[in-house]
Design a protein around this motif. Structure first.
Motif, PDB file in Angstrom:
ATOM      1  N   ASN A 165      -4.184  55.881  39.972  1.00 34.09           N
ATOM      2  CA  ASN A 165      -3.943  54.830  40.962  1.00 34.09           C
ATOM      3  C   ASN A 165      -4.253  55.268  42.391  1.00 34.09           C
ATOM      4  OD1 ASN A 165      -3.184  52.991  39.041  1.00 34.09           O
ATOM      5  ND2 ASN A 165      -0.981  53.169  39.417  1.00 34.09           N
ATOM      6  N   CYS A 167      -2.485  57.329  44.258  1.00 36.31           N
ATOM      7  CA  CYS A 167      -1.279  57.508  45.078  1.00 36.31           C
ATOM      8  C   CYS A 167      -1.384  58.759  45.945  1.00 36.31           C
ATOM      9  CB  CYS A 167      -0.041  57.603  44.185  1.00 36.31           C
ATOM     10  SG  CYS A 167       0.172  56.226  43.037  1.00 36.31           S
ATOM     11  N   TYR A 228       1.598  47.733  42.771  1.00 33.61           N
ATOM     12  CA  TYR A 228       0.829  48.303  41.663  1.00 33.61           C
ATOM     13  C   TYR A 228       1.112  47.589  40.344  1.00 33.61           C
ATOM     14  CZ  TYR A 228      -0.888  52.033  44.613  1.00 33.61           C
ATOM     15  OH  TYR A 228      -1.547  52.731  45.610  1.00 33.61           O
ATOM     16  N   SER A 231      -1.829  47.268  37.902  1.00 29.12           N
ATOM     17  CA  SER A 231      -2.687  48.455  37.789  1.00 29.12           C
ATOM     18  C   SER A 231      -2.522  49.227  36.483  1.00 29.12           C
ATOM     19  CB  SER A 231      -2.398  49.411  38.956  1.00 29.12           C
ATOM     20  OG  SER A 231      -1.094  49.963  38.830  1.00 29.12           O
TER      21      SER A 231
END
Length: 315
Positions: A165, A167, A228, A231
């Motif tokens: 993702n 992050c 998210y 996702s």
């Protein structure tokens, strides 16, 4: 001669609740929301206006001394919600913030200062500052499925999802808020904003697992932190790893990520899953990410406990 004090309550009523007086003239009985907002105005002036301002614009007398600055209620932008990205918070969301405050900031908890009714009344009044609450439909909280047990396997999967993702680009590979993009982030007001340091284990939206899950999957409106929630339905063959990943992670960590992806269903297999199967898959992955983020927290040192966590000392 009449005392000025005699007319003060009447003047205050006319100034802060014109809509309520209009409702009484037109319908004889004000709505319950109107009654709560009328009572809440008095609570607000006593407990909130010094920071958030009489007009709710975040420009109270104390605002200049606070970091972060108090919320401007007139914009209708709220970071801490249980609702989907782009939606307004629920009344319970606002009530939770008033009740428990915002950790690591000077927004205090009012659970022991105001009664439950006063807290609910002030929520009704705060909503009156923004027309969004009247014009947008009320939103519902996102569904949070039952939390599975946090295991070494779920935490390892969460690390892979953290990498997938992206992050790490803001929060850093170690979760300390020092990613490659961290120094260039700004909120919608144009102010610099730093990603949270996960190692401290303190979150403004709440530090328990459900609160962390909620923040990850609703995002923080007005900041670069997105939702998210959409996702987690990736297939093993639909993930493109950026070249810069090797600058943040060791070769062994990237190899573990590739092995994880090979163990996952392909995009076609995900697409052919039933709705319940997809829900189970995405819920598992969402909780895995939460468990990984939570696993990054470390025992804070003395400096943090005194000058960050204890806002009375830092103030």
């Amino acid at each position: 001669m009449f005392s000025r004090r005699l007319f003060a309550p009447l003047t205050l009523s006319i100034l802060i609740a014109p809509s309520l007086l209009h409702a009484q003239t037109k319908e004889e009985t004000p709505s319950q929301d109107g009654i709560e907002a009328f009572r809440g105005a008095q609570v607000y002036r006593r407990a909130c206006a010094t920071c958030h301002g009489e007009a709710g614009d975040g420009r109270g007398h104390s605002a200049r001394y606070l970091d972060p600055l108090p919320r401007d209620f007139t914009l209708g932008i709220y970071k801490f919600r249980s609702t989907a990205a782009g939606m307004l918070p629920t009344d319970e969301d606002l009530y939770r913030t008033v009740t428990f405050g915002i950790p690591t900031t000077t927004m205090p908890p009012f659970v022991d200062v105001l009664t439950e009714r006063e807290r609910r009344d002030v929520v009704a009044y705060i909503k009156s500052f923004s027309k969004n609450f009247a014009e947008m439909p009320p939103a519902e909280s996102i569904a949070i499925r039952e939390e599975p047990e946090a295991t070494a396997q779920s935490i390892a999967e969460g690390k892979s999802i953290y990498m997938i993702n992206g992050c790490w680009t803001c929060h850093g590979s170690a979760g300390k808020g020092a990613g490659e993009a961290a120094s260039s982030l700004k909120d919608v007001w144009g102010r610099e904003i730093r990603p949270v340091d996960f190692t401290l284990g303190k979150y403004k939206g709440g530090s328990d697992n459900r609160s962390i899950f909620r923040t990850i999957n609703t995002g923080l409106t007005g900041t670069p932190m997105p939702s998210y929630a959409e996702s987690y339905s990736y297939g093993s063959d639909s993930v493109n790893l950026p070249p810069t990943l090797s600058e943040a992670y060791a070769d062994a960590e990237i190899a573990q990520l590739r092995a994880y992806l090979q163990s996952q269903p392909t995009q076609e297999e995900v697409s052919n899953m039933s709705d319940s199967e997809k829900e189970s898959l995405t819920a598992r992955r969402a909780w895995a990410l939460t468990h990984y983020v939570k696993s990054l927290s470390r025992e804070p040192g003395l400096w943090y406990r005194l000058f960050v966590e204890d806002t009375e000392v830092s103030r």
